[in-house]
Design a protein around this motif. Structure first.
Motif, PDB file in Angstrom:
ATOM      1  N   ASN A  21       0.851  -1.186   0.000  1.00  0.00           N
ATOM      2  CA  ASN A  21       0.000   0.000   0.000  1.00  0.00           C
ATOM      3  C   ASN A  21       0.892   1.243   0.000  1.00  0.00           C
ATOM      4  OD1 ASN A  21      -1.476   2.268   0.986  1.00  0.00           O
ATOM      5  ND2 ASN A  21      -2.992   0.893   1.873  1.00  0.00           N
ATOM      6  N   PRO A  22       0.633   2.210  -0.909  1.00  0.00           N
ATOM      7  CA  PRO A  22       1.502   3.387  -0.982  1.00  0.00           C
ATOM      8  C   PRO A  22       1.519   4.207   0.313  1.00  0.00           C
ATOM      9  CG  PRO A  22      -0.372   3.615  -2.479  1.00  0.00           C
ATOM     10  CD  PRO A  22      -0.415   2.226  -1.929  1.00  0.00           C
ATOM     11  N   TYR A  23       0.410   4.230   1.031  1.00  0.00           N
ATOM     12  CA  TYR A  23       0.383   5.010   2.277  1.00  0.00           C
ATOM     13  C   TYR A  23       1.118   4.288   3.399  1.00  0.00           C
ATOM     14  CZ  TYR A  23      -2.636   8.212  -0.126  1.00  0.00           C
ATOM     15  OH  TYR A  23      -3.121   9.117  -1.024  1.00  0.00           O
TER      16      TYR A  23
ATOM     17  N   GLN B  62      12.822  14.501   2.021  1.00  0.00           N
ATOM     18  CA  GLN B  62      11.437  14.525   1.540  1.00  0.00           C
ATOM     19  C   GLN B  62      11.142  13.320   0.657  1.00  0.00           C
ATOM     20  OE1 GLN B  62      10.501  17.730  -1.093  1.00  0.00           O
ATOM     21  NE2 GLN B  62       8.411  17.024  -1.421  1.00  0.00           N
ATOM     22  N   ASN B  63      11.991  13.100  -0.331  1.00  0.00           N
ATOM     23  CA  ASN B  63      11.750  11.971  -1.237  1.00  0.00           C
ATOM     24  C   ASN B  63      11.889  10.639  -0.515  1.00  0.00           C
ATOM     25  OD1 ASN B  63      11.235  13.676  -3.343  1.00  0.00           O
ATOM     26  ND2 ASN B  63      13.319  13.621  -4.131  1.00  0.00           N
ATOM     27  N   ALA B  64      12.757  10.593   0.483  1.00  0.00           N
ATOM     28  CA  ALA B  64      12.896   9.359   1.252  1.00  0.00           C
ATOM     29  C   ALA B  64      11.610   9.043   1.997  1.00  0.00           C
ATOM     30  CB  ALA B  64      14.056   9.480   2.237  1.00  0.00           C
ATOM     31  N   MET B  65      10.844  10.072   2.342  1.00  0.00           N
ATOM     32  CA  MET B  65       9.599   9.847   3.081  1.00  0.00           C
ATOM     33  C   MET B  65       8.433   9.532   2.157  1.00  0.00           C
ATOM     34  SD  MET B  65       9.667  12.456   6.330  1.00  0.00           S
ATOM     35  CE  MET B  65       9.672  13.942   5.396  1.00  0.00           C
ATOM     36  N   VAL B  66       8.295  10.280   1.088  1.00  0.00           N
ATOM     37  CA  VAL B  66       7.102  10.120   0.252  1.00  0.00           C
ATOM     38  C   VAL B  66       7.360   9.306  -1.009  1.00  0.00           C
ATOM     39  CG1 VAL B  66       5.970  12.194   1.107  1.00  0.00           C
ATOM     40  CG2 VAL B  66       7.436  12.351  -0.907  1.00  0.00           C
TER      41      VAL B  66
ATOM     42  N   THR C 299       7.735   8.279  -4.601  1.00  0.00           N
ATOM     43  CA  THR C 299       7.267   8.898  -5.848  1.00  0.00           C
ATOM     44  C   THR C 299       5.930   9.610  -5.686  1.00  0.00           C
ATOM     45  OG1 THR C 299       6.199   6.830  -6.490  1.00  0.00           O
ATOM     46  CG2 THR C 299       8.465   7.181  -7.257  1.00  0.00           C
ATOM     47  N   ASP C 300       5.297   9.483  -4.521  1.00  0.00           N
ATOM     48  CA  ASP C 300       3.990  10.109  -4.281  1.00  0.00           C
ATOM     49  C   ASP C 300       4.191  11.549  -3.819  1.00  0.00           C
ATOM     50  OD1 ASP C 300       1.486  10.965  -3.550  1.00  0.00           O
ATOM     51  OD2 ASP C 300       1.002   9.193  -2.370  1.00  0.00           O
ATOM     52  N   THR C 301       4.160  12.479  -4.757  1.00  0.00           N
ATOM     53  CA  THR C 301       4.322  13.893  -4.419  1.00  0.00           C
ATOM     54  C   THR C 301       2.973  14.614  -4.363  1.00  0.00           C
ATOM     55  OG1 THR C 301       4.674  14.422  -6.738  1.00  0.00           O
ATOM     56  CG2 THR C 301       6.641  14.008  -5.399  1.00  0.00           C
ATOM     57  N   SER C 302       1.920  13.847  -4.208  1.00  0.00           N
ATOM     58  CA  SER C 302       0.587  14.443  -4.144  1.00  0.00           C
ATOM     59  C   SER C 302       0.363  15.123  -2.792  1.00  0.00           C
ATOM     60  CB  SER C 302      -0.479  13.355  -4.340  1.00  0.00           C
ATOM     61  OG  SER C 302      -0.495  12.486  -3.217  1.00  0.00           O
TER      62      SER C 302
ATOM     63  N   TRP D 210      -1.998  14.430  -0.735  1.00  0.00           N
ATOM     64  CA  TRP D 210      -2.296  13.387   0.260  1.00  0.00           C
ATOM     65  C   TRP D 210      -1.028  12.687   0.742  1.00  0.00           C
ATOM     66  CZ3 TRP D 210      -6.440  14.109   2.716  1.00  0.00           C
ATOM     67  CH2 TRP D 210      -7.562  14.622   2.089  1.00  0.00           C
ATOM     68  N   GLY D 211      -0.080  12.499  -0.166  1.00  0.00           N
ATOM     69  CA  GLY D 211       1.192  11.894   0.227  1.00  0.00           C
ATOM     70  C   GLY D 211       1.944  12.782   1.217  1.00  0.00           C
ATOM     71  N   GLY D 212       1.985  14.079   0.949  1.00  0.00           N
ATOM     72  CA  GLY D 212       2.640  15.028   1.856  1.00  0.00           C
ATOM     73  C   GLY D 212       1.940  15.114   3.193  1.00  0.00           C
ATOM     74  N   LEU D 213       0.609  15.129   3.163  1.00  0.00           N
ATOM     75  CA  LEU D 213      -0.153  15.176   4.421  1.00  0.00           C
ATOM     76  C   LEU D 213       0.029  13.890   5.222  1.00  0.00           C
ATOM     77  CD1 LEU D 213      -3.471  16.911   3.248  1.00  0.00           C
ATOM     78  CD2 LEU D 213      -1.573  17.914   4.561  1.00  0.00           C
ATOM     79  N   ALA D 214       0.104  12.768   4.518  1.00  0.00           N
ATOM     80  CA  ALA D 214       0.325  11.493   5.208  1.00  0.00           C
ATOM     81  C   ALA D 214       1.688  11.502   5.902  1.00  0.00           C
ATOM     82  CB  ALA D 214       0.226  10.327   4.220  1.00  0.00           C
ATOM     83  N   ALA D 215       2.721  11.971   5.202  1.00  0.00           N
ATOM     84  CA  ALA D 215       4.064  12.030   5.792  1.00  0.00           C
ATOM     85  C   ALA D 215       4.085  12.965   6.995  1.00  0.00           C
ATOM     86  CB  ALA D 215       5.082  12.476   4.738  1.00  0.00           C
ATOM     87  N   ALA D 216       3.474  14.137   6.873  1.00  0.00           N
ATOM     88  CA  ALA D 216       3.442  15.091   7.987  1.00  0.00           C
ATOM     89  C   ALA D 216       2.681  14.518   9.178  1.00  0.00           C
ATOM     90  CB  ALA D 216       2.804  16.406   7.528  1.00  0.00           C
ATOM     91  N   THR D 217       1.575  13.851   8.912  1.00  0.00           N
ATOM     92  CA  THR D 217       0.793  13.241   9.991  1.00  0.00           C
ATOM     93  C   THR D 217       1.619  12.183  10.715  1.00  0.00           C
ATOM     94  OG1 THR D 217      -1.262  13.652   8.785  1.00  0.00           O
ATOM     95  CG2 THR D 217      -1.327  11.987  10.537  1.00  0.00           C
TER      96      THR D 217
END
Length: 171
Positions: free
Chosen positions: A2-4, A49-53, A55-58, A60-67
């Motif tokens: 799962n990408p998330y 940043q890329n290590a966290m997200v 290829t998902d630069t959307s 939702w991907g950024g919000l998921a990483a921040a959360t």
């Protein structure tokens, strides 16, 4: 995968890496950030940043990483509060710089604190001579606290200024 879930694992890993890196480089580096430190922090955040997200630069991907970062930080602080050994492992202890007017030169050298910085901290606290200091400590947040025998002294806060060095550490 799962990408998330991938973002969750990546973000938590980066967070834990940063906690360990800051523990290794020490508390004195956190007391006051200079220009080089701010640049380093910005570059680190960009580099991970890329290590966290991935290829998902959307959005939702950024919000998921921040959360994930907020949640991991919250959990880590709760665990540190509950488990003293974990707290001792991750958080440094205050260091005594002067005790009853006697300077601990070994500690000053180990921490990279100059006599000028110590004198400046004493002056900020209204103390002129080392012999008048009952206790001077480098606190866990990087501040230098001074306690003297003078009951008329006001409470002040001294933020340690870091000597300009190479970017070998994050203080």
């Amino acid at each position: 995968m799962n990408p998330y879930l991938d973002i969750i694992i990546r973000s938590a890993s980066v967070y834990l890496f940063m906690v360990i890196a800051l523990r290794i480089f020490g508390k004195k580096e956190l007391s006051q950030l200079n220009t080089a430190d701010v640049i380093l922090i910005l570059l680190i955040s960009n580099s991970v940043q890329n290590a966290m997200v991935g290829t998902d630069t959307s959005l939702w991907g950024g919000l998921a990483a921040a959360t994930v970062l907020f949640v991991v930080n919250f959990i880590l602080k709760k665990l540190m509060f509950r488990y003293k050994r974990l707290n001792n492992l991750l958080q440094q202890k205050p260091e005594i710089l002067i005790h009853n007017g006697k300077i601990d030169f070994d500690i000053l050298s180990k921490l990279g604190i100059t006599s000028d910085e110590l004198t400046e901290a004493m002056h900020e606290h209204g103390v002129e001579y080392y012999k008048d200091v009952k206790l001077a400590m480098l606190e866990i947040d990087g501040n230098i606290s001074i306690i003297s025998g003078d009951k008329n002294l006001k409470q002040t806060h001294f933020k340690r200024k870091r000597a300009h060095k190479s970017l070998g550490g994050i203080n």
